[in-house]
Motif scaffolding. Structure first.
Motif, PDB file in Angstrom:
ATOM      1  N   GLN A  46       1.388   3.820   1.375  1.00  0.00           N
ATOM      2  CA  GLN A  46       1.195   4.465   2.644  1.00  0.00           C
ATOM      3  C   GLN A  46       1.697   5.961   2.959  1.00  0.00           C
ATOM      4  OE1 GLN A  46      -1.352   3.000   4.579  1.00  0.00           O
ATOM      5  NE2 GLN A  46      -1.432   5.093   5.293  1.00  0.00           N
ATOM      6  N   VAL A  50       0.976  -1.262  -0.038  1.00  0.00           N
ATOM      7  CA  VAL A  50       0.053  -0.159  -0.139  1.00  0.00           C
ATOM      8  C   VAL A  50       1.124   1.357  -0.022  1.00  0.00           C
ATOM      9  CG1 VAL A  50      -1.792   1.366   1.433  1.00  0.00           C
ATOM     10  CG2 VAL A  50      -1.668  -1.149   1.325  1.00  0.00           C
ATOM     11  N   ARG A  88       0.148   8.355   0.797  1.00  0.00           N
ATOM     12  CA  ARG A  88      -1.278   8.443   1.073  1.00  0.00           C
ATOM     13  C   ARG A  88      -1.154   9.468   2.588  1.00  0.00           C
ATOM     14  NH1 ARG A  88      -4.546   2.707   1.343  1.00  0.00           N
ATOM     15  NH2 ARG A  88      -4.727   2.619  -0.838  1.00  0.00           N
ATOM     16  N   ASP A  89      -0.274   9.173   3.301  1.00  0.00           N
ATOM     17  CA  ASP A  89      -0.313  10.047   4.264  1.00  0.00           C
ATOM     18  C   ASP A  89       0.103  11.506   3.863  1.00  0.00           C
ATOM     19  OD1 ASP A  89      -1.195   7.890   6.045  1.00  0.00           O
ATOM     20  OD2 ASP A  89       1.130   7.214   6.713  1.00  0.00           O
TER      21      ASP A  89
END
Length: 172
Positions: free
Chosen positions: A67, A65, A70-71
């Motif tokens: 991540q 993912v 996204r963050d």
């Protein structure tokens, strides 16, 4: 990423960047980065360009993912988000594709050029190549995204590619 890297090289050529070995944290003295240690202090512009910063990052390869991306995109301050990442290893040791590195480079371009990254690109790269100012996504602080979000037409991308192939023949 390629365009931002080219702009960094143009900064160096224009004398606005003293060295590719310049420590990155120097450009962000107004940010009190978290997790600062000797390894983070050693990250240079060259490490960002080479994708060897050592910052902990999950880009999203091999069924991961994405991540970190996204963050970062959810963060109210993308530069701070990247600068605050802990170190996973010393800079220069491992290659890891990291869009956060490229976003820091975009912020450095804006700081050193004294104008937004997209303005510098329009003046120094796109305009001379006959490329109309393209759409370029920005972070919440208005910094052009360094790792994604630049929309160029195929013909304009080909002009940049041709420039890379023929750089020795194109004076200026």
């Amino acid at each position: 990423k390629s365009v931002v890297s080219s702009l960094v090289a143009m900064l160096r050529n224009d004398g606005l960047l003293d060295s590719f070995e310049h420590p990155v944290l120097d450009f962000f003295a107004d940010h009190e980065a978290a997790n600062v240690d000797e390894r983070k202090k050693a990250i240079s512009v060259q490490h960002l360009l080479d994708m060897t910063s050592g910052l902990e990052w999950v880009e999203g390869f091999e069924d991961e993912v994405p991540q970190s991306l996204r963050d970062m995109r959810r963060s109210p301050d993308w530069v701070r988000f990247v600068l605050d990442r802990p170190m996973s290893h010393a800079p220069g040791v491992f290659f890891y594709y990291n869009s956060g590195n490229s976003h820091l480079l975009s912020a450095i371009v804006a700081k050193l050029a004294g104008t937004p990254t997209d303005n510098y690109a329009n003046e120094k790269l796109f305009g001379p190549l006959g490329i109309a100012p393209p759409f370029w996504r920005k972070d919440p602080q208005g910094i052009a995204t360094g790792g994604f979000g630049l929309s160029l037409r195929p013909r304009d991308m080909a002009k940049i590619g041709y420039l890379y192939l023929r750089h020795g023949e194109w004076a200026g």
